[in-house]
Enzyme design. Structure first.
Site, PDB file in Angstrom:
ATOM      1  N   ASP A  34       7.539  38.317  -2.326  1.00  0.00           N
ATOM      2  CA  ASP A  34       7.795  37.176  -1.447  1.00  0.00           C
ATOM      3  C   ASP A  34       7.877  37.607   0.019  1.00  0.00           C
ATOM      4  O   ASP A  34       8.190  38.756   0.317  1.00  0.00           O
ATOM      5  CB  ASP A  34       9.113  36.518  -1.892  1.00  0.00           C
ATOM      6  CG  ASP A  34       9.219  35.083  -1.410  1.00  0.00           C
ATOM      7  OD1 ASP A  34       8.234  34.544  -0.864  1.00  0.00           O
ATOM      8  OD2 ASP A  34      10.302  34.495  -1.582  1.00  0.00           O
ATOM      9  N   HIS A  51      -0.759  37.107   3.583  1.00  0.00           N
ATOM     10  CA  HIS A  51      -1.217  37.431   2.215  1.00  0.00           C
ATOM     11  C   HIS A  51      -2.160  38.643   2.245  1.00  0.00           C
ATOM     12  O   HIS A  51      -2.144  39.470   1.337  1.00  0.00           O
ATOM     13  CB  HIS A  51      -1.922  36.230   1.585  1.00  0.00           C
ATOM     14  CG  HIS A  51      -0.994  35.064   1.368  1.00  0.00           C
ATOM     15  ND1 HIS A  51       0.245  35.210   0.814  1.00  0.00           N
ATOM     16  CD2 HIS A  51      -1.130  33.737   1.650  1.00  0.00           C
ATOM     17  CE1 HIS A  51       0.853  34.030   0.756  1.00  0.00           C
ATOM     18  NE2 HIS A  51       0.038  33.124   1.265  1.00  0.00           N
ATOM     19  N   LEU A 145      -1.197  53.666 -15.988  1.00  0.00           N
ATOM     20  CA  LEU A 145      -0.326  52.574 -15.510  1.00  0.00           C
ATOM     21  C   LEU A 145      -0.961  51.253 -15.945  1.00  0.00           C
ATOM     22  O   LEU A 145      -2.158  51.041 -15.729  1.00  0.00           O
ATOM     23  CB  LEU A 145      -0.233  52.607 -13.977  1.00  0.00           C
ATOM     24  CG  LEU A 145       0.560  51.460 -13.341  1.00  0.00           C
ATOM     25  CD1 LEU A 145       2.068  51.692 -13.470  1.00  0.00           C
ATOM     26  CD2 LEU A 145       0.214  51.287 -11.876  1.00  0.00           C
TER      27      LEU A 145
HETATM   28  C1  FPP Z   1       4.752  34.808  -1.519  1.00  0.00           C
HETATM   29  O1  FPP Z   1       4.951  34.824  -0.147  1.00  0.00           O
HETATM   30  C2  FPP Z   1       3.477  35.461  -1.863  1.00  0.00           C
HETATM   31  C3  FPP Z   1       2.474  34.864  -2.567  1.00  0.00           C
HETATM   32  C4  FPP Z   1       2.554  33.495  -3.076  1.00  0.00           C
HETATM   33  C5  FPP Z   1       1.218  35.590  -2.822  1.00  0.00           C
HETATM   34  C6  FPP Z   1       1.378  37.034  -3.168  1.00  0.00           C
HETATM   35  C7  FPP Z   1       0.040  37.605  -3.468  1.00  0.00           C
HETATM   36  C8  FPP Z   1      -0.426  38.797  -3.004  1.00  0.00           C
HETATM   37  C9  FPP Z   1       0.347  39.688  -2.119  1.00  0.00           C
HETATM   38  C10 FPP Z   1      -1.765  39.244  -3.452  1.00  0.00           C
HETATM   39  C11 FPP Z   1      -1.588  40.179  -4.615  1.00  0.00           C
HETATM   40  C12 FPP Z   1      -2.863  40.643  -5.132  1.00  0.00           C
HETATM   41  C13 FPP Z   1      -3.025  41.248  -6.347  1.00  0.00           C
HETATM   42  C14 FPP Z   1      -4.377  41.725  -6.746  1.00  0.00           C
HETATM   43  C15 FPP Z   1      -1.909  41.460  -7.291  1.00  0.00           C
HETATM   44  P1  FPP Z   1       5.143  33.441   0.600  1.00  0.00           P
HETATM   45  O2  FPP Z   1       3.822  32.969   1.072  1.00  0.00           O
HETATM   46  O3  FPP Z   1       5.863  32.475  -0.280  1.00  0.00           O
HETATM   47  O4  FPP Z   1       6.042  33.866   1.801  1.00  0.00           O
HETATM   48  P2  FPP Z   1       7.141  32.977   2.538  1.00  0.00           P
HETATM   49  O5  FPP Z   1       8.190  32.672   1.512  1.00  0.00           O
HETATM   50  O6  FPP Z   1       7.622  33.889   3.621  1.00  0.00           O
HETATM   51  O7  FPP Z   1       6.452  31.754   3.071  1.00  0.00           O
END
Ligand code: FPP
Length: 252
Positions: A34, A51, A145
């Site tokens: 997050d 992201h 892994l």
């Molecule tokens: C939450 O932060 C994050 C997500 C919904 C997306 C997480 C996905 C990735 C990092 C890509 C991962 C890729 C692979 C291949 C596993 P948020 O947008 O809710 O952040 P905020 O709460 O600060 O708005």
């Protein structure tokens, strides 16, 4: 009882359970990644840039997991609820996921990472579905892994899918116990997570591994996911090592 091999696009996993080799290392770590949006806002960047930064963070975390002796890593990439986000953010995230598989797949394969998908394939764009399926197939022989990518994943949806599969197969209620349900989840054959990490300070499970996490240790840090590096992972594991895991028993 007969169990079909591939209900959830992950053949041959139902019977296989991996066991811990070192009790000081969590065998299975799961992460709610997050804070990408807040990381981006702090820098006056669009959310999709957060992201992208979060995705760029995966390399060092994967390497750190291998170094720490972690055998299974489950990452919450996109929930069944995340479709409610603005269309451009959802599309941007799907494009990033497709690009990262394309860019990293061969190296992950060479490094011995086995990629699995947990979640529902429906609604996932066709191009990304194809990439996931070929990544899962290409890496299925690896065992250094296991990387579970939770994409279009929801813990409640997972339980619904398990119940549907059990009913479809005509399981008699007398044959259904907790182990049976575990075997019908997307994580079939894998041990439950020992440690669930959530970055960026929120104290909730957000529908992540709600069955499997019943006795997981939780670790929450204020650090945003793109900034969560090897040293932060180490801190989480050190905290985990101090916990007295009782699984409902009494304190030492
Ligand atoms: C939450 O932060 C994050 C997500 C919904 C997306 C997480 C996905 C990735 C990092 C890509 C991962 C890729 C692979 C291949 C596993 P948020 O947008 O809710 O952040 P905020 O709460 O600060 O708005």
């Amino acid at each position: 009882m007969t169990i079909p091999a591939a209900i959830y696009d992950q053949p041959m996993t139902r019977a296989r359970t991996i066991t811990a080799t070192d009790t000081r290392t969590p065998n299975h770590v799961a992460i709610i990644m997050d804070g990408n949006g807040r990381w981006a806002r702090k820098r006056n960047l669009p959310r999709v840039a957060g992201h992208q930064a979060g995705t760029n963070n995966l390399r060092r975390i994967l390497r750190a997991c291998v170094d720490q002796g972690i055998k299974i890593l489950t990452l919450y990439a996109f929930s069944t609820e995340n479709w409610r986000r603005p269309e451009d953010e959802v599309n941007g995230l799907m494009r990033i996921l497709e690009a990262v598989i394309e860019r990293e797949l061969d190296e992950l394969d060479r490094s011995g990472v086995q990629i699995r998908h947990i979640g529902r394939m429906e609604r996932v764009p066709a191009g990304l579905q194809a990439k996931i399926k070929s990544a899962v197939a290409q890496t299925s022989h690896n065992d250094r892994l296991i990387l579970n990518v939770a994409l279009n994943y929801g813990g409640r949806a997972e339980i619904v899918d398990a119940v549907r599969a059990m009913l479809t197969e005509g399981l008699h209620p007398d044959f259904i116990d907790e182990d049976t349900i575990s075997r019908y989840l997307y994580t079939c054959g894998l041990p439950d997570p020992d440690l669930i990490i959530r970055t960026s300070g929120e104290y909730r499970s957000s529908n992540f591994l709600i069955w499997q996490g019943a006795y997981s240790e939780f670790y929450v840090t204020d650090v945003y996911w793109p900034d969560f590096d090897e040293s932060e992972l180490k801190k989480a594991i050190e905290q985990f090592n101090k916990r007295d895991r009782r699984f409902g028993g009494i304190a030492k």
